[in-house]
Design a protein around this motif. Structure first.
Motif, PDB file in Angstrom:
ATOM      1  N   PHE A  68      -1.768   8.973  -2.200  1.00 44.71           N
ATOM      2  CA  PHE A  68      -1.320   7.695  -1.642  1.00 44.71           C
ATOM      3  C   PHE A  68      -2.562   6.860  -1.330  1.00 44.71           C
ATOM      4  CE2 PHE A  68       0.047   4.972   1.913  1.00 44.71           C
ATOM      5  CZ  PHE A  68       1.127   4.343   1.308  1.00 44.71           C
ATOM      6  N   VAL A  69      -2.630   5.678  -1.916  1.00 45.83           N
ATOM      7  CA  VAL A  69      -3.795   4.812  -1.770  1.00 45.83           C
ATOM      8  C   VAL A  69      -3.412   3.578  -0.957  1.00 45.83           C
ATOM      9  CG1 VAL A  69      -5.544   3.459  -2.989  1.00 45.83           C
ATOM     10  CG2 VAL A  69      -4.715   5.593  -3.971  1.00 45.83           C
ATOM     11  N   VAL A  70      -4.222   3.269   0.039  1.00 42.90           N
ATOM     12  CA  VAL A  70      -4.008   2.097   0.883  1.00 42.90           C
ATOM     13  C   VAL A  70      -5.048   1.045   0.530  1.00 42.90           C
ATOM     14  CG1 VAL A  70      -4.073   1.281   3.271  1.00 42.90           C
ATOM     15  CG2 VAL A  70      -3.098   3.513   2.746  1.00 42.90           C
ATOM     16  N   GLY A  71      -4.635  -0.197   0.473  1.00 41.37           N
ATOM     17  CA  GLY A  71      -5.572  -1.295   0.264  1.00 41.37           C
ATOM     18  C   GLY A  71      -6.084  -1.418  -1.148  1.00 41.37           C
ATOM     19  N   PHE A  72      -5.344  -0.913  -2.121  1.00 42.85           N
ATOM     20  CA  PHE A  72      -5.820  -0.941  -3.501  1.00 42.85           C
ATOM     21  C   PHE A  72      -5.942  -2.354  -4.045  1.00 42.85           C
ATOM     22  CE2 PHE A  72      -1.516  -1.764  -4.519  1.00 42.85           C
ATOM     23  CZ  PHE A  72      -1.502  -2.308  -5.797  1.00 42.85           C
ATOM     24  N   ASN A  73      -5.194  -3.291  -3.477  1.00 40.24           N
ATOM     25  CA  ASN A  73      -5.185  -4.647  -4.022  1.00 40.24           C
ATOM     26  C   ASN A  73      -6.395  -5.478  -3.618  1.00 40.24           C
ATOM     27  OD1 ASN A  73      -4.328  -4.638  -1.400  1.00 40.24           O
ATOM     28  ND2 ASN A  73      -2.717  -6.126  -1.674  1.00 40.24           N
ATOM     29  N   LEU A  74      -7.240  -4.943  -2.753  1.00 39.11           N
ATOM     30  CA  LEU A  74      -8.460  -5.657  -2.379  1.00 39.11           C
ATOM     31  C   LEU A  74      -9.478  -5.558  -3.499  1.00 39.11           C
ATOM     32  CD1 LEU A  74      -8.831  -4.358   1.262  1.00 39.11           C
ATOM     33  CD2 LEU A  74      -7.855  -6.528   0.531  1.00 39.11           C
ATOM     34  N   TYR A  75     -10.226  -6.587  -3.687  1.00 41.74           N
ATOM     35  CA  TYR A  75     -11.302  -6.612  -4.675  1.00 41.74           C
ATOM     36  C   TYR A  75     -10.855  -6.194  -6.079  1.00 41.74           C
ATOM     37  CZ  TYR A  75     -14.349  -7.836  -0.987  1.00 41.74           C
ATOM     38  OH  TYR A  75     -14.908  -8.508   0.039  1.00 41.74           O
ATOM     39  N   GLY A  76      -9.845  -6.897  -6.589  1.00 42.89           N
ATOM     40  CA  GLY A  76      -9.470  -6.714  -7.985  1.00 42.89           C
ATOM     41  C   GLY A  76      -8.275  -5.830  -8.242  1.00 42.89           C
ATOM     42  N   GLY A  77      -7.693  -5.237  -7.222  1.00 42.20           N
ATOM     43  CA  GLY A  77      -6.492  -4.434  -7.400  1.00 42.20           C
ATOM     44  C   GLY A  77      -6.672  -3.283  -8.352  1.00 42.20           C
ATOM     45  N   GLY A  78      -5.696  -3.113  -9.238  1.00 46.34           N
ATOM     46  CA  GLY A  78      -5.677  -1.984 -10.156  1.00 46.34           C
ATOM     47  C   GLY A  78      -6.906  -1.866 -11.027  1.00 46.34           C
ATOM     48  N   SER A  79      -7.513  -2.999 -11.401  1.00 47.79           N
ATOM     49  CA  SER A  79      -8.700  -2.935 -12.265  1.00 47.79           C
ATOM     50  C   SER A  79      -9.859  -2.225 -11.582  1.00 47.79           C
ATOM     51  CB  SER A  79      -9.123  -4.341 -12.700  1.00 47.79           C
ATOM     52  OG  SER A  79      -9.547  -5.099 -11.575  1.00 47.79           O
ATOM     53  N   GLN A  80      -9.919  -2.277 -10.264  1.00 51.52           N
ATOM     54  CA  GLN A  80     -10.978  -1.592  -9.528  1.00 51.52           C
ATOM     55  C   GLN A  80     -10.703  -0.098  -9.394  1.00 51.52           C
ATOM     56  OE1 GLN A  80     -13.928  -2.809  -8.348  1.00 51.52           O
ATOM     57  NE2 GLN A  80     -13.407  -4.639  -9.495  1.00 51.52           N
ATOM     58  N   ALA A 107       6.445  -9.399   3.405  1.00 54.43           N
ATOM     59  CA  ALA A 107       5.381 -10.152   2.736  1.00 54.43           C
ATOM     60  C   ALA A 107       4.515 -10.997   3.667  1.00 54.43           C
ATOM     61  CB  ALA A 107       5.965 -11.023   1.632  1.00 54.43           C
ATOM     62  N   ASN A 108       5.084 -11.606   4.666  1.00 55.46           N
ATOM     63  CA  ASN A 108       4.313 -12.493   5.551  1.00 55.46           C
ATOM     64  C   ASN A 108       3.886 -11.820   6.848  1.00 55.46           C
ATOM     65  OD1 ASN A 108       4.456 -14.710   3.773  1.00 55.46           O
ATOM     66  ND2 ASN A 108       6.548 -15.102   4.449  1.00 55.46           N
ATOM     67  N   TYR A 109       3.963 -10.511   6.898  1.00 56.20           N
ATOM     68  CA  TYR A 109       3.656  -9.784   8.131  1.00 56.20           C
ATOM     69  C   TYR A 109       2.659  -8.660   7.851  1.00 56.20           C
ATOM     70  CZ  TYR A 109       7.862 -12.269   9.472  1.00 56.20           C
ATOM     71  OH  TYR A 109       8.790 -13.248   9.702  1.00 56.20           O
ATOM     72  N   SER A 110       1.387  -8.966   7.980  1.00 54.81           N
ATOM     73  CA  SER A 110       0.360  -7.978   7.648  1.00 54.81           C
ATOM     74  C   SER A 110       0.453  -6.739   8.528  1.00 54.81           C
ATOM     75  CB  SER A 110      -1.032  -8.599   7.728  1.00 54.81           C
ATOM     76  OG  SER A 110      -1.291  -9.077   9.026  1.00 54.81           O
ATOM     77  N   SER A 111       0.851  -6.888   9.782  1.00 56.93           N
ATOM     78  CA  SER A 111       0.979  -5.729  10.670  1.00 56.93           C
ATOM     79  C   SER A 111       2.082  -4.797  10.194  1.00 56.93           C
ATOM     80  CB  SER A 111       1.264  -6.169  12.106  1.00 56.93           C
ATOM     81  OG  SER A 111       0.170  -6.855  12.625  1.00 56.93           O
ATOM     82  N   GLN A 112       3.173  -5.376   9.696  1.00 50.06           N
ATOM     83  CA  GLN A 112       4.266  -4.551   9.192  1.00 50.06           C
ATOM     84  C   GLN A 112       3.883  -3.874   7.879  1.00 50.06           C
ATOM     85  OE1 GLN A 112       7.890  -6.851   9.124  1.00 50.06           O
ATOM     86  NE2 GLN A 112       7.799  -7.253  11.317  1.00 50.06           N
ATOM     87  N   LEU A 113       3.125  -4.571   7.032  1.00 49.58           N
ATOM     88  CA  LEU A 113       2.622  -3.943   5.805  1.00 49.58           C
ATOM     89  C   LEU A 113       1.690  -2.786   6.154  1.00 49.58           C
ATOM     90  CD1 LEU A 113       1.979  -7.117   3.632  1.00 49.58           C
ATOM     91  CD2 LEU A 113       3.647  -5.307   3.160  1.00 49.58           C
TER      92      LEU A 113
END
Length: 143
Positions: A68-80, A107-113
């Motif tokens: 399980f990976v958290v934060g994968f979408n930072l800095y390029g998402g899947g390509s990274q 979607a609009n609630y970072s704490s819930q994500l």
């Protein structure tokens, strides 16, 4: 995580400019400080993806395990994540566990994500953090 740590990865000039811009807006006191190689050599930076892969291998994780990976979408998402998915093809994220409709209400609630990530991490058999300074890592570790 990276922006708040004063660390940089292998993203080159584009990443450095993006981090500087983020720091100037969100954490202006950090924009006055400069990154040094001493931070990484003293273990004060979050692990890079390459370091994470080495750590998982050293801990005995094999290719058949679900990770399980958290934060994968930072800095390029899947390509990274190409190097990680090459060695560990069964990566799992909240984005591929839940449907788009299920995620839409968060979607609009970072704490819930982040809470969804917390649930995923605490439901796992093992937890490996790449940044000891993050709130999520601290919460999961204490849990």
């Amino acid at each position: 995580m990276i922006a708040h740590s004063l660390c940089e990865f292998a993203g080159g000039e584009e990443e450095r400019k993006e981090l500087e811009a983020y720091r100037e807006i969100h954490v202006p006191t950090l924009s006055l400080l400069k990154w040094t190689t001493k931070l990484r050599s003293e273990g004060l930076c979050p692990l890079t993806l390459e370091e994470s892969i080495l750590m998982l291998g050293a801990l005995g994780f094999n290719r058949k395990m679900h990770i399980f990976v958290v934060g994968f979408n930072l800095y390029g998402g899947g390509s990274q994540l190409v190097a990680l998915t090459n060695l560990y093809p069964k990566l799992v994220t909240k984005e591929n566990l839940l449907s788009s409709a299920e995620l839409e209400s968060f979607a609009n609630y970072s704490s819930q994500l982040a809470a969804l990530d917390f649930i995923g991490c605490t439901a796992s058999d093992a937890f490996a953090m790449t940044n000891s300074g993050s709130q999520l890592s601290s919460l999961v570790s204490r849990y």
